[in-house]
Write a protein that holds these residues in place. Structure first.
Motif, PDB file in Angstrom:
ATOM      1  N   VAL A  45       0.868  -1.173   0.000  1.00 34.46           N
ATOM      2  CA  VAL A  45       0.000   0.000   0.000  1.00 34.46           C
ATOM      3  C   VAL A  45       0.905   1.223   0.000  1.00 34.46           C
ATOM      4  O   VAL A  45       1.858   1.311   0.776  1.00 34.46           O
ATOM      5  N   SER A  46       0.600   2.147  -0.895  1.00 36.03           N
ATOM      6  CA  SER A  46       1.362   3.397  -0.978  1.00 36.03           C
ATOM      7  C   SER A  46       0.457   4.570  -0.636  1.00 36.03           C
ATOM      8  O   SER A  46      -0.761   4.440  -0.577  1.00 36.03           O
ATOM      9  N   GLY A  50       2.750   7.805  -4.219  1.00 35.23           N
ATOM     10  CA  GLY A  50       3.346   6.569  -4.700  1.00 35.23           C
ATOM     11  C   GLY A  50       4.422   6.017  -3.786  1.00 35.23           C
ATOM     12  O   GLY A  50       5.071   5.032  -4.112  1.00 35.23           O
ATOM     13  N   ARG A  51       4.610   6.633  -2.628  1.00 35.38           N
ATOM     14  CA  ARG A  51       5.606   6.153  -1.661  1.00 35.38           C
ATOM     15  C   ARG A  51       5.006   5.037  -0.818  1.00 35.38           C
ATOM     16  O   ARG A  51       3.879   5.142  -0.357  1.00 35.38           O
ATOM     17  N   PRO A  52       5.767   3.972  -0.582  1.00 36.55           N
ATOM     18  CA  PRO A  52       5.243   2.851   0.200  1.00 36.55           C
ATOM     19  C   PRO A  52       4.898   3.256   1.637  1.00 36.55           C
ATOM     20  O   PRO A  52       5.651   3.983   2.276  1.00 36.55           O
ATOM     21  N   VAL A  53       3.759   2.780   2.109  1.00 38.26           N
ATOM     22  CA  VAL A  53       3.372   2.939   3.507  1.00 38.26           C
ATOM     23  C   VAL A  53       3.604   1.615   4.229  1.00 38.26           C
ATOM     24  O   VAL A  53       4.100   1.595   5.347  1.00 38.26           O
ATOM     25  N   ALA A  54       3.253   0.499   3.574  1.00 42.46           N
ATOM     26  CA  ALA A  54       3.456  -0.826   4.162  1.00 42.46           C
ATOM     27  C   ALA A  54       3.531  -1.869   3.055  1.00 42.46           C
ATOM     28  O   ALA A  54       2.864  -1.746   2.030  1.00 42.46           O
ATOM     29  N   VAL A  55       4.347  -2.889   3.292  1.00 48.14           N
ATOM     30  CA  VAL A  55       4.474  -4.015   2.375  1.00 48.14           C
ATOM     31  C   VAL A  55       4.570  -5.286   3.210  1.00 48.14           C
ATOM     32  O   VAL A  55       5.374  -5.334   4.139  1.00 48.14           O
ATOM     33  N   SER A  65       8.022 -10.734  -6.646  1.00 46.25           N
ATOM     34  CA  SER A  65       6.718 -10.102  -6.422  1.00 46.25           C
ATOM     35  C   SER A  65       6.808  -8.843  -5.576  1.00 46.25           C
ATOM     36  O   SER A  65       5.913  -7.995  -5.626  1.00 46.25           O
ATOM     37  N   PHE A  66       7.873  -8.698  -4.809  1.00 49.03           N
ATOM     38  CA  PHE A  66       8.037  -7.504  -3.967  1.00 49.03           C
ATOM     39  C   PHE A  66       8.049  -6.248  -4.832  1.00 49.03           C
ATOM     40  O   PHE A  66       7.236  -5.343  -4.644  1.00 49.03           O
TER      41      PHE A  66
END
Length: 153
Positions: A45-46, A50-55, A65-66
């Motif tokens: 989720v970004s 477009g910056r990642p918040v959580a992966v 897939s990452f």
């Protein structure tokens, strides 16, 4: 005092940004559905930039897939549409044919990425990678619908 999902949503509406608690709630929802399907996914989720918040990487998910999941969030934010819709536009003869070769290779043109909106304001995107294109598309849409469900609570 314990923070509820309703409190999180209220804060998001005020700031129009994705926060960690909601990102994690969406990811956990998608992971549960992926597990039912037998898919070992990476779910990202970004925020609206477009910056990642959580992966999260489910056990056994493909290493590749990452980046794909992260790039699906970037693509959905950058073009304000699902990666499945962009795939249609980027098909041979389509108006955006070749777009996947732009943006330093971060554009993904197969399903699994969905923009996330609060009312008419984009707050981020979700990206899912690890299954077939159809499974990823379903899980991305499932995550997007999860935000809608959380908003209705």
């Amino acid at each position: 005092m314990e923070t509820t999902v309703r409190d999180i949503i209220r804060k998001m509406k005020a700031s129009s940004t994705m926060n960690l608690k909601l990102a994690l709630a969406l990811i956990e929802r998608v992971e549960a559905e992926a597990e039912k399907m037998g898919v070992k996914a990476v779910v990202a989720v970004s925020d609206a930039s477009g910056r990642p918040v959580a992966v999260h990487c489910m056990d056994g998910a493909y290493i590749g897939s990452f980046d794909v999941a992260l790039n699906k969030t970037y693509t959905s934010v950058a073009f304000r549409m699902s990666t499945a819709k962009l795939a249609e536009l980027a098909a041979p003869g389509g108006s955006l044919y070749g777009i996947q070769f732009t943006n330093e290779g971060k554009i993904v043109i197969f399903g699994g990425g969905e923009p996330l909106y609060l009312d008419d304001v984009m707050v981020g995107a979700i990206g899912v990678s690890g299954g077939t294109a159809e499974q990823d598309t379903y899980l991305g849409a499932y995550g997007k619908d999860g935000l809608k469900e959380l908003l209705q609570r």
